[in-house]
Design a protein around this motif. Sequence first.
Motif, PDB file in Angstrom:
ATOM      1  N   SER A  51      74.715 -18.946  85.764  1.00  0.00           N
ATOM      2  CA  SER A  51      75.168 -19.950  86.718  1.00  0.00           C
ATOM      3  C   SER A  51      75.265 -21.306  86.048  1.00  0.00           C
ATOM      4  O   SER A  51      76.331 -21.724  85.658  1.00  0.00           O
ATOM      5  CB  SER A  51      74.241 -19.999  87.930  1.00  0.00           C
ATOM      6  N   CYS A  52      74.139 -21.992  85.860  1.00  0.00           N
ATOM      7  CA  CYS A  52      74.183 -23.372  85.375  1.00  0.00           C
ATOM      8  C   CYS A  52      74.166 -23.487  83.848  1.00  0.00           C
ATOM      9  O   CYS A  52      74.627 -24.472  83.309  1.00  0.00           O
ATOM     10  CB  CYS A  52      73.021 -24.168  85.955  1.00  0.00           C
ATOM     11  N   ASP A  53      73.616 -22.503  83.150  1.00  0.00           N
ATOM     12  CA  ASP A  53      73.485 -22.522  81.687  1.00  0.00           C
ATOM     13  C   ASP A  53      72.609 -23.645  81.141  1.00  0.00           C
ATOM     14  O   ASP A  53      72.652 -23.946  79.957  1.00  0.00           O
ATOM     15  CB  ASP A  53      74.850 -22.578  80.988  1.00  0.00           C
ATOM     16  N   CYS A  57      69.010 -23.760  87.758  1.00  0.00           N
ATOM     17  CA  CYS A  57      69.220 -23.050  89.026  1.00  0.00           C
ATOM     18  C   CYS A  57      68.301 -21.859  89.242  1.00  0.00           C
ATOM     19  O   CYS A  57      68.030 -21.490  90.372  1.00  0.00           O
ATOM     20  CB  CYS A  57      70.671 -22.611  89.139  1.00  0.00           C
TER      21      CYS A  57
END
Length: 115
Positions: A51-53, A57
């Motif tokens: 998702s956010c890398d 998250c």
Amino acid sequence: MSKAMSRRADAQTLALSFTLNGRLQEIEVEPHELLLDVIRERLGLTGVKRSCDVQVCGACTLLVDGRPVSACTTLAFEVRGRSVLTIEGLAENGKLHPLQDAFIEYGGFQCGFCT
């Protein structure tokens, strides 16, 4: 491919041995490969999500030796000799874990933090 090229390609990989959901895994990884990519793309377990890398998250969270780890920022070789547990590993004898049941019942998306 020549022997010299083959040796150079082999030198760019690392032997990785670790336990994943109770089963020993032995694979070759490149030094820069992320644990998230190895688990999803190479080992086929898609419960861990990208998702956010940037470790914010929680969608890529899994347990390494019982402690939560962000797979999006962990290099695969960092789990050598360790035990990794994904959401898939919670089921026992074909029966879902209560956490898995709750995700289904309440529509838990990704990691469930936002749910």
